[in-house]
Every structure is written in structure tokens, then in C-alpha cells.
Write a protein that holds these residues in place. Structure first.
Motif, PDB file in Angstrom:
ATOM      1  N   LEU A  63       0.817  -1.210   0.000  1.00  0.00           N
ATOM      2  CA  LEU A  63       0.000   0.000   0.000  1.00  0.00           C
ATOM      3  C   LEU A  63       0.852   1.262   0.000  1.00  0.00           C
ATOM      4  N   ARG A 111       1.039   4.280  -2.895  1.00  0.00           N
ATOM      5  CA  ARG A 111       0.798   5.679  -2.563  1.00  0.00           C
ATOM      6  C   ARG A 111       1.991   6.555  -2.956  1.00  0.00           C
ATOM      7  N   ASP A 137      -6.384   5.855   0.366  1.00  0.00           N
ATOM      8  CA  ASP A 137      -6.092   4.537   0.933  1.00  0.00           C
ATOM      9  C   ASP A 137      -7.218   3.536   0.724  1.00  0.00           C
ATOM     10  N   ARG A 148      -6.518   0.079  -1.194  1.00  0.00           N
ATOM     11  CA  ARG A 148      -6.682  -1.196  -0.489  1.00  0.00           C
ATOM     12  C   ARG A 148      -7.519  -2.167  -1.316  1.00  0.00           C
ATOM     13  N   PHE A 202      -5.345  -3.956  -3.725  1.00  0.00           N
ATOM     14  CA  PHE A 202      -4.191  -4.545  -3.041  1.00  0.00           C
ATOM     15  C   PHE A 202      -3.768  -5.880  -3.658  1.00  0.00           C
TER      16      PHE A 202
END
Length: 381
Positions: free
Chosen positions: A266, A270, A340, A344, A347
Motif C-alpha cells: 500500500l 501511494r 487509501d 486497499r 491490493f
């Protein structure tokens, strides 16, 4: 298998009319319509029985895979599964449920808004007792099993498939892969909550193939909205040295790499998304090294500044960057796409590619350019 039955099976894509035309040209005995329909009924029953056995075997294979690789995911009353769906909007829709762990089709649902036989009878008899009697007699054979719009087929079918997962496959489909615009997930989650409560939890995973296009779509939408307007430097958004289609394609390509290249990481996703913004837009207050501090420094980096550092080349040209005025302009878009919660859901790096492949195979057997009734669609499935 009788020759007439083989003929019905071989020609189900073209229908009885197509088979009749073939017989007229080749001179074999024609196949009567009643006999043709009886053969199709037998073929459909055999095909569906065979498909059910194949899907049960696929479920057992998946169970064995999870048992060997993730034994902690096994429960007494079911099993975790990563799966996803796909539909086609038309008078007749088919929705597949495919395991992303094995690529096997585990279940499917057919929905029909149309029944050719009922329509023919309704056109023939419009009123009176005879019409009502024939209509009532047709009801058990009617192929219509969906009420509502074509777009609703996907959500309704997904609910049906997920709701019977334990009863038919002894599995729990705990992850739903779809694009961000899909309403099916909300419908499925609500239905499972009502039927099973907290005992059947499901979460949504984004299709990375759809997410990766969002930066390009967002930049093109911004460019279109700003048409005819000037930025703070007195110049328009587009034009030489500005936000051209080539620059947009480059940024979308970097966004794609940021997600795929950091699957399971993650923070890496980012950081690399932030790198795109700083790599592509000038900041006169920073040194080149500070400006490219977020860019990947690996040997296969797309950042030419760090590529030059590693290989001793001179590929980097800061004149190719966008003017600093774009930093504030594009910041909301980059902030939204590095959220986020969104990352996610990317992911595990899941896609709907297998669904697209399954749909391609299916519709090649049941061409959308020709009318196909529900029975012929069922055989094609």
C-alpha cells in the motif's frame, strides 16, 4: 446420437430456419420443427447436467487449493473464495461467476425478458376464452424469468448466485471483484446480510483494469471542462508544452505501473502515485533530486532522471515537464486516486480479464447479431 439430433446440436446457433435452408441446399431430409424443438430440449437438459458436474468439480478443486495453501481460511460450514461476476445487457442475459484463484466457472445464471413462443401465441390469439386457456397452458413453458430492465439482470443474477453458494457449492464467495460503477455489490451484500447475517461477510475488490484508466479519464475530463479558460499563468490547459493527449497517456501509463508494480504494498502504491505528480510537473523551488525523490530508483525505473544516474546516460530533459501551475490544478485528482480506501481495494491486483475471456467464448457460440431464444442461449452456456 441420431442424425437429426446431431443436426439440431450442430445448428443451434442458426436455428431451425438456418437448418431448413441448409437441408434445402444439401438435399437431405428436412428436420420438422417439432422434432427439432424436442431434440433441443434433450440437448439443453444434457448440457446443463454436464455443466453442473463440471462446476461441482471446479468447486472441489478450489476447496482443495485453499485447503493446501490457506488452511486457516476453511470454516466448518463453508470456504472462503475470491470470485467475480460479469453480465451482458440484452433481452437475454448470462452472468458467470468465476474463481480468480483457479479461473474456473463455478456457477452461472440465465435471465430472459422474452419468450418467442409466448409472443407467437399472443399474436395469434388476442382475446376470448381460447386465448386465456392457451396463455395459461404456456405459463410453465414460458422462458421469461426476469421482470425489470436489462441492466437489472446483472445485479439480480449476482444476488441469486451468491445466495445459493453454500447450498450448491459448499463455498462462501467472500470477495467480489467489480468496477467502481457496479451496483451489484451493494445488492449482493444487502441480500447476504438479510439471509445469513454476520455469518457471511463479503468485501469488494476493485478490478485494477478499470481503476488504472481513472487517471487518464480524470485528466481528459479536466481538460475538456477547462476548454476556453485560462490558468493563472495566462495560458490555456492544452497546447505545446501543456496537458496534451500524449502527456495524459504517459501519466496514465505511470499510474498503471504504480498499482501493478506495488501489488501487496500500500505504501509503495501511494508513494509511486505521488511520484507521477512530482515527476511530470515542475517545481522551481526544488532541486532535480528533491523533485524526483518519490520516483522508483530500481534498474527498470521509468524515471529518466534516475535512469541517467544509474546508466550514465543523458535521457532526462526537464523541459518536458508541465508548468508549475498544474501542480495545484491536478492535486485534487491525484489525492482522490491515491486514497487509501481505493488502493486497499486494488491490493491483490485482481482483474475481470477471465470474465471477458469467458464472455468472448460464450458469445462466439451464440452470436449477438442473430436472435437466439433462451434455450439456444442455455445450450451455448
Amino acid at each position: 446420437m441420431k442424425s437429426t439430433c446431431r443436426a439440431a446440436l450442430a445448428s443451434h446457433q442458426f436455428g431451425h430456419v438456418g437448418l431448413t435452408q441448409f437441408c434445402a441446399g444439401m438435399k437431405p431430409p428436412p428436420v420438422a420443427k417439432d422434432a427439432y424443438n424436442k431434440h433441443l430440449i434433450k440437448i439443453e437438459k444434457a448440457a446443463k447436467t454436464s455443466a453442473e458436474e463440471v462446476m461441482k468439480d471446479a468447486a472441489k478443486m478450489l476447496f482443495g487449493k485453499v485447503m493446501s495453501e490457506c488452511p486457516d481460511d476453511i470454516e466448518e460450514d463453508g470456504e472462503d473464495l475470491i470470485a467475480h461476476k460479469r453480465g451482458h445487457s440484452s433481452k437475454i442475459g448470462v452472468i458467470f461467476l468465476i474463481s480468480v484463484a483457479t479461473g474456473e466457472i463455478l456457477n452461472y445464471e440465465e435471465k430472459s425478458l422474452f419468450c418467442h413462443e409466448c409472443k407467437a401465441h399472443n399474436n395469434q390469439y388476442h382475446e376470448g376464452k381460447e386465448f386465456q386457456e392457451r396463455k395459461k397452458a404456456r405459463e410453465p413453458k414460458c422462458e421469461v424469468n426476469h421482470v425489470g430492465s436489462s441492466e437489472e439482470m446483472e445485479a439480480v443474477s449476482a444476488v441469486d448466485i451468491f445466495s445459493r453458494s453454500i447450498a450448491t457449492r459448499k463455498l462462501k464467495y467472500t470477495t467480489f471483484v467489480g468496477d467502481g460503477d457496479s451496483s451489484s455489490f451493494g445488492r449482493v451484500k444487502e441480500a447476504l446480510d438479510n439471509k445469513f447475517g454476520a455469518a457471511y461477510e463479503i468485501k469488494k475488490e476493485e478490478c485494477v483494469g478499470h481503476v488504472q484508466k481513472r487517471l487518464g479519464s480524470g485528466l481528459r475530463r479536466y481538460k475538456n471542462d477547462m476548454k476556453g479558460k485560462k490558468l493563472l499563468d495566462g495560458k490555456s490547459v492544452g497546447g505545446k508544452g501543456r496537458l496534451t493527449d500524449k502527456v495524459i497517456d504517459t501519466m496514465q501509463n505511470y499510474y498503471d505501473k504504480a498499482i501493478w508494480g506495488n501489488k501487496g504494498n500500500l505504501e509503495g502504491m501511494r508513494t509511486t502515485i505521488k511520484a507521477i505528480q512530482h515527476h511530470m510537473i515542475k517545481n522551481d523551488k526544488l532541486t532535480p533530486e528533491q523533485q524526483h525523490q518519490y520516483c522508483p530508483k530500481s534498474s527498470d525505473t521509468w524515471c529518466k532522471y534516475w535512469k541517467d544516474k544509474a546508466d550514465g546516460t543523458k535521457l532526462y530533459n526537464e523541459d518536458n515537464q508541465l508548468p508549475e501551475v498544474f501542480m495545484k490544478q491536478l492535486d485534487p485528482l491525484f489525492t482522490r486516486l491515491s486514497n487509501d480506501d481505493l488502493l486497499r481495494r486494488c491490493f491483490k491486483g485482481m482483474t475481470q480479464n477471465r470474465n471477458e475471456a469467458a464472455n468472448g467464448v460464450f458469445w462466439s457460440k451464440c452470436p449477438k447479431t442473430k436472435f437466439c431464444g433462451a434455450r439456444r442461449v442455455g445450450i451455448a452456456v
